[in-house]
Design a protein around this motif. Structure first.
Motif, PDB file in Angstrom:
ATOM      1  N   ILE A 165      98.570  93.325 153.463  1.00 57.47           N
ATOM      2  CA  ILE A 165      98.927  92.317 153.696  1.00 57.47           C
ATOM      3  C   ILE A 165      97.408  91.990 155.061  1.00 57.47           C
ATOM      4  CG2 ILE A 165     100.586  91.023 154.972  1.00 57.47           C
ATOM      5  CD1 ILE A 165     102.962  92.566 154.945  1.00 57.47           C
ATOM      6  N   ALA A 166      96.738  90.941 154.149  1.00 56.70           N
ATOM      7  CA  ALA A 166      95.470  89.839 154.944  1.00 56.70           C
ATOM      8  C   ALA A 166      96.089  89.214 156.080  1.00 56.70           C
ATOM      9  CB  ALA A 166      94.598  90.113 153.959  1.00 56.70           C
ATOM     10  N   GLU A 167      95.662  89.017 156.480  1.00 54.10           N
ATOM     11  CA  GLU A 167      95.484  87.502 157.702  1.00 54.10           C
ATOM     12  C   GLU A 167      94.271  87.202 158.994  1.00 54.10           C
ATOM     13  OE1 GLU A 167      98.568  85.227 160.443  1.00 54.10           O
ATOM     14  OE2 GLU A 167      98.513  86.249 158.597  1.00 54.10           O
ATOM     15  N   ILE A 205      96.361  99.262 160.650  1.00 54.80           N
ATOM     16  CA  ILE A 205      95.778  98.253 160.874  1.00 54.80           C
ATOM     17  C   ILE A 205      94.177  98.004 160.438  1.00 54.80           C
ATOM     18  CG2 ILE A 205      95.763  95.507 161.764  1.00 54.80           C
ATOM     19  CD1 ILE A 205      98.877  96.393 163.123  1.00 54.80           C
ATOM     20  N   PHE A 206      93.369  97.576 160.043  1.00 51.04           N
ATOM     21  CA  PHE A 206      91.661  97.567 160.423  1.00 51.04           C
ATOM     22  C   PHE A 206      91.387  96.358 160.292  1.00 51.04           C
ATOM     23  CE2 PHE A 206      92.817 100.540 157.076  1.00 51.04           C
ATOM     24  CZ  PHE A 206      92.109 102.045 158.098  1.00 51.04           C
ATOM     25  N   ARG A 207      90.415  96.036 161.498  1.00 54.24           N
ATOM     26  CA  ARG A 207      89.683  94.572 161.988  1.00 54.24           C
ATOM     27  C   ARG A 207      88.549  94.841 161.031  1.00 54.24           C
ATOM     28  NH1 ARG A 207      86.554  92.318 164.941  1.00 54.24           N
ATOM     29  NH2 ARG A 207      86.673  93.776 166.712  1.00 54.24           N
ATOM     30  N   LEU A 209      90.192  86.786 152.104  1.00 52.61           N
ATOM     31  CA  LEU A 209      91.734  88.171 152.725  1.00 52.61           C
ATOM     32  C   LEU A 209      91.391  88.890 151.117  1.00 52.61           C
ATOM     33  CD1 LEU A 209      94.082  85.221 153.527  1.00 52.61           C
ATOM     34  CD2 LEU A 209      92.353  87.268 155.179  1.00 52.61           C
ATOM     35  N   ALA A 210      91.456  88.232 149.778  1.00 51.48           N
ATOM     36  CA  ALA A 210      91.885  89.495 149.065  1.00 51.48           C
ATOM     37  C   ALA A 210      90.515  90.426 149.165  1.00 51.48           C
ATOM     38  CB  ALA A 210      91.496  88.912 147.444  1.00 51.48           C
TER      39      ALA A 210
END
Length: 147
Positions: A77-79, A116-118, A8-9
């Motif tokens: 924010i990452a998930e 939002i990036f994937r 995630l980081a």
């Protein structure tokens, strides 16, 4: 840090590095470095192409009009494989932007938005975005400000 937290980081760092390279430093090669070959932009800026070249063109458009353009993330924010970025970008208009010439003294422009990036395999593969395009159009005088 667990493996999941590390990933995630790393994903947040990847997005931050991409935005900094492309929009703040004006490195158009960042598109090739950070975006996957099959990158899809689900919300291309100003109705441009939905691929890597569309993203490169959008960055070039702003950098040519505002050589000091920069983008500052305020929240990331990452998930899972997603990174959400809330940002403020801006610069001084010194050249034509969207058909509007710059005033002699320049014009300060500000753009707020959310992306939002994937991420897949260390590259960005998709983007969904909501930049305040109407705000830029109002600042340029293309669309009247609300009264």
């Amino acid at each position: 840090m667990t493996t999941s937290e590390t990933t995630l980081a790393e994903n947040k760092d990847l997005v931050r590095a991409f935005i900094d390279a492309l929009f703040t430093k004006g490195d158009l090669g960042a598109v090739d470095e950070y975006l996957a070959e099959d990158f899809v932009d689900h919300d291309p800026p100003f109705n441009g192409p939905a691929d890597r070249e569309g993203f490169r063109s959008a960055a070039a458009l702003f950098r040519e009009a505002c050589p000091d353009w920069r983008s500052d993330p305020h929240l990331m924010i990452a998930e899972g494989d997603l990174v959400v970025e809330h940002f403020t970008a801006g610069g001084t208009q010194r050249g034509e932007l969207l058909g509007v010439p710059a005033p002699a003294e320049g014009r300060s422009l500000t753009l707020h938005g959310t992306n939002i990036f994937r991420i897949r395999g260390g590259r960005i593969v998709e983007r969904w975005g909501r930049p305040d395009e109407l705000g830029i159009l109002r600042q340029l005088g293309i669309v009247p400000s609300q009264t």
